[in-house]
Design an enzyme around this catalytic site. Structure first.
Site, PDB file in Angstrom:
ATOM      1  N   LYS A 100     -17.922  -5.187   8.200  1.00  0.00           N
ATOM      2  CA  LYS A 100     -16.711  -5.925   8.409  1.00  0.00           C
ATOM      3  C   LYS A 100     -16.341  -5.863   9.830  1.00  0.00           C
ATOM      4  CE  LYS A 100     -14.076  -6.500   4.129  1.00  0.00           C
ATOM      5  NZ  LYS A 100     -12.895  -6.195   3.384  1.00  0.00           N
ATOM      6  N   ARG A 104      -2.024  -6.621  -8.296  1.00  0.00           N
ATOM      7  CA  ARG A 104      -1.098  -7.624  -7.979  1.00  0.00           C
ATOM      8  C   ARG A 104      -0.903  -8.775  -8.986  1.00  0.00           C
ATOM      9  NH1 ARG A 104      -3.194  -8.294  -2.245  1.00  0.00           N
ATOM     10  NH2 ARG A 104      -4.842  -8.355  -3.445  1.00  0.00           N
ATOM     11  N   SER A 109      -3.239  -7.305   3.311  1.00  0.00           N
ATOM     12  CA  SER A 109      -3.376  -7.208   4.664  1.00  0.00           C
ATOM     13  C   SER A 109      -4.023  -8.539   5.425  1.00  0.00           C
ATOM     14  CB  SER A 109      -4.563  -6.265   5.037  1.00  0.00           C
ATOM     15  OG  SER A 109      -4.178  -4.847   4.470  1.00  0.00           O
ATOM     16  N   HIS A 166       0.817  -1.091   0.031  1.00  0.00           N
ATOM     17  CA  HIS A 166      -0.029   0.106  -0.157  1.00  0.00           C
ATOM     18  C   HIS A 166       0.883   1.392   0.187  1.00  0.00           C
ATOM     19  CE1 HIS A 166      -3.229  -2.494   2.309  1.00  0.00           C
ATOM     20  NE2 HIS A 166      -3.622  -2.434   1.101  1.00  0.00           N
TER      21      HIS A 166
END
Ligand code: PNS
Length: 169
Positions: free
Chosen positions: A41, A90, A128, A17
């Site tokens: 969440k 990614r 994460s 990040h």
């Protein structure tokens, strides 16, 4: 003046990040790091902890602003009058998901453009979720997160494990 939003959960902010934040700050006049306050969440860090963590990491980057947002990203973009969204890519699996989101955001707000930055090869495996998984078992996360973040993550899991031990008595 071209502004951009780099949105995410940042729970916690990883080296990947931070790399995207640094590279974006060189590409845009101002970058707003938008930290999602997602009530659906159950994050490891509260939204204010995540905002403060990124503020600390970017304190020497004058064109980075850190804000939290609730609800839809397109509504946040309208609120701050920004038309560019940055996302890191990614792998091909990211691309399929990100393409769908970018196109649906565009369908909701026609002026929005999503710009993808390819993740630095050193961080292509990083997320994460991986950080939380390794940290939860006491693993070494020094190659995953900025050094300032390591004690914060370790402290969270120490508290969770102490609480778990007490609850399990
Ligand atoms: O770091 P993440 O969890 O991959 O970030 C995802 C994020 C925050 C960019 C995405 O979930 C988002 O924009 N959420 C806000 C709600 C929204 O706009 N949903 C529609 C697009 S998914």
């Amino acid at each position: 003046m071209v502004k951009a939003i780099y949105p995410g959960s940042f729970d916690p902010c990883t080296l990947g990040h931070l790399d995207i934040i640094k590279r974006s700050s060189a590409l845009f006049d101002e970058v707003i790091v938008g930290v999602l306050n997602n009530s659906k969440k159950n994050p490891l860090f509260t939204v204010s902890e995540r905002v403060n963590m990124i503020k600390e990491l970017t304190k020497d980057m004058p064109n980075i602003k850190v804000m939290s947002f609730d609800g839809l990203l397109v509504d946040f973009a309208r609120e701050v009058d920004v038309h560019v969204i940055i996302r890191g890519l990614r792998a091909i699996t990211d691309f399929e998901y990100e393409l769908q989101i970018a196109q649906s955001n565009k369908a909701q707000h026609s002026e929005i453009e999503t710009v993808f930055l390819t993740t630095d090869i050193h961080y292509s495996y990083l997320s994460s979720t991986i950080v939380r998984e390794f940290a939860s078992y006491g693993g070494d996360i020094s190659s995953f997160v900025p050094k300032e973040i390591i004690p914060l993550v370790e402290e969270k899991y120490r508290n969770i494990n102490v609480k778990g031990d007490k609850d399990g008595q």
